[in-house]
Design a protein around this motif. Structure first.
Motif, short mmCIF file in Angstrom:
data_model
loop_
_atom_site.label_atom_id
_atom_site.label_comp_id
_atom_site.label_asym_id
_atom_site.label_seq_id
_atom_site.Cartn_x
_atom_site.Cartn_y
_atom_site.Cartn_z
N PRO A 60 0.81 -1.22 0.00
CA PRO A 60 0.00 0.00 0.00
C PRO A 60 0.84 1.28 0.00
N GLU A 61 1.97 1.24 0.70
CA GLU A 61 2.82 2.43 0.74
C GLU A 61 3.42 2.75 -0.62
N ALA A 62 3.65 1.73 -1.43
CA ALA A 62 4.16 1.97 -2.79
C ALA A 62 3.13 2.73 -3.63
N LEU A 63 1.86 2.67 -3.24
CA LEU A 63 0.79 3.39 -3.93
C LEU A 63 0.45 4.71 -3.24
N GLY A 64 1.21 5.05 -2.20
CA GLY A 64 0.95 6.29 -1.47
C GLY A 64 -0.14 6.17 -0.43
N LEU A 65 -0.55 4.96 -0.11
CA LEU A 65 -1.60 4.74 0.89
C LEU A 65 -0.94 4.45 2.24
N GLU A 66 -0.42 5.51 2.85
CA GLU A 66 0.42 5.36 4.04
C GLU A 66 -0.35 5.29 5.35
N ALA A 67 -1.62 5.70 5.34
CA ALA A 67 -2.39 5.72 6.58
C ALA A 67 -3.42 4.59 6.60
N CYS A 68 -3.38 3.84 7.68
CA CYS A 68 -4.35 2.76 7.89
C CYS A 68 -5.17 3.11 9.13
N PHE A 69 -6.47 3.22 8.94
CA PHE A 69 -7.39 3.52 10.04
C PHE A 69 -8.29 2.33 10.30
N PHE A 70 -8.54 2.08 11.57
CA PHE A 70 -9.57 1.14 11.98
C PHE A 70 -10.72 1.99 12.47
N VAL A 71 -11.88 1.83 11.85
CA VAL A 71 -13.01 2.70 12.11
C VAL A 71 -14.09 1.90 12.84
N LEU A 72 -14.40 2.33 14.05
CA LEU A 72 -15.41 1.67 14.87
C LEU A 72 -16.72 2.42 14.70
N ILE A 73 -17.76 1.72 14.35
CA ILE A 73 -19.04 2.36 14.05
C ILE A 73 -20.13 1.80 14.95
N ARG A 74 -20.86 2.73 15.57
CA ARG A 74 -22.08 2.38 16.31
C ARG A 74 -23.23 3.02 15.57
N THR A 75 -24.30 2.27 15.45
CA THR A 75 -25.49 2.81 14.79
C THR A 75 -26.70 2.62 15.68
N SER A 76 -27.64 3.52 15.55
CA SER A 76 -28.91 3.35 16.25
C SER A 76 -29.96 2.76 15.30
N GLU A 77 -29.54 2.58 14.04
CA GLU A 77 -30.42 2.02 13.01
C GLU A 77 -30.08 0.54 12.83
N HIS A 78 -31.09 -0.31 12.78
CA HIS A 78 -30.83 -1.73 12.58
C HIS A 78 -31.81 -2.36 11.60
N ASP A 79 -32.56 -1.51 10.88
CA ASP A 79 -33.51 -2.07 9.92
C ASP A 79 -32.81 -2.42 8.61
N SER A 80 -33.48 -3.21 7.81
CA SER A 80 -32.85 -3.72 6.58
C SER A 80 -32.58 -2.62 5.56
N ASP A 81 -33.40 -1.58 5.51
CA ASP A 81 -33.14 -0.49 4.57
C ASP A 81 -31.83 0.21 4.89
N TRP A 82 -31.62 0.50 6.19
CA TRP A 82 -30.37 1.14 6.60
C TRP A 82 -29.19 0.23 6.28
N GLN A 83 -29.32 -1.04 6.61
CA GLN A 83 -28.22 -1.99 6.36
C GLN A 83 -27.86 -2.03 4.88
N GLN A 84 -28.85 -2.09 4.02
CA GLN A 84 -28.59 -2.12 2.57
C GLN A 84 -27.86 -0.86 2.12
N LYS A 85 -28.32 0.28 2.59
CA LYS A 85 -27.69 1.56 2.25
C LYS A 85 -26.24 1.60 2.74
N PHE A 86 -26.03 1.13 3.97
CA PHE A 86 -24.69 1.11 4.57
C PHE A 86 -23.77 0.17 3.79
N LEU A 87 -24.24 -1.04 3.50
CA LEU A 87 -23.43 -2.01 2.76
C LEU A 87 -23.09 -1.48 1.37
#
Length: 153
Positions: A60-87
């Motif tokens: 990844p660094e050879a492509l200039g992608l030097e930063a790696c983030f781990f992103v923790l997500i909490r949602t208050s939405e759990h319906d299938s429409d939200w999930q589809q949009k998120f995915l």
């Protein structure tokens, strides 16, 4: 998975995971077999869904992608429409290398590769503009200690 793997299959998989560019002759020699049986086993494992693709690993660094983030997500939405949009939002973003739905306090974790913090912020702004997210925590990886695609066989 309906394919049963024996010791030779597992040796072949180990060789392919180390370097999928090896010739059949090299793999056959390494596992103590000949070329045709090795090819037949590889074909059977592909047909059985054990082998799902053939890719090259890129630094990844050879492509200039030097930063790696781990992103923790909490949602208050759990319906299938939200999930589809998120995915859909995640699948549309090449900087998301991995996404996992979790058990526990955090709903999702993403592994995101970008050039720098500014690029991460652009990713973040685009994501929250597209889907409603209750809470996002981004953790910058300071050092990659171990990374592998090789599964224990």
């Amino acid at each position: 998975m309906s394919t049963t793997l024996d010791k030779i299959d597992r040796k072949i998989l180990a060789e392919l995971q180390r370097d999928a560019g090896k010739s059949l002759d090299e793999i056959a020699k390494a596992v103590g077999s000949s070329k045709t049986p090795v090819w037949n086993r590889i074909r059977k494992m592909r047909d059985g869904g054990v082998i799902t693709g053939h890719t090259m690993l890129v630094d990844p660094e050879a492509l200039g992608l030097e930063a790696c983030f781990f992103v923790l997500i909490r949602t208050s939405e759990h319906d299938s429409d939200w999930q589809q949009k998120f995915l859909y939002a995640l699948q549309a973003r090449p900087e998301v290398l991995e996404a996992h739905r979790l058990a526990g306090d955090i709903d999702y974790i993403l592994k995101v590769r970008v050039p720098n913090a500014r690029a991460y912020d652009q990713f973040y702004q685009a994501l929250i503009a597209e889907v409603k997210i209750h809470n996002v925590t981004a953790l910058l990886s300071m050092e990659e200690i171990k990374a592998t695609t090789v599964l224990p066989v």
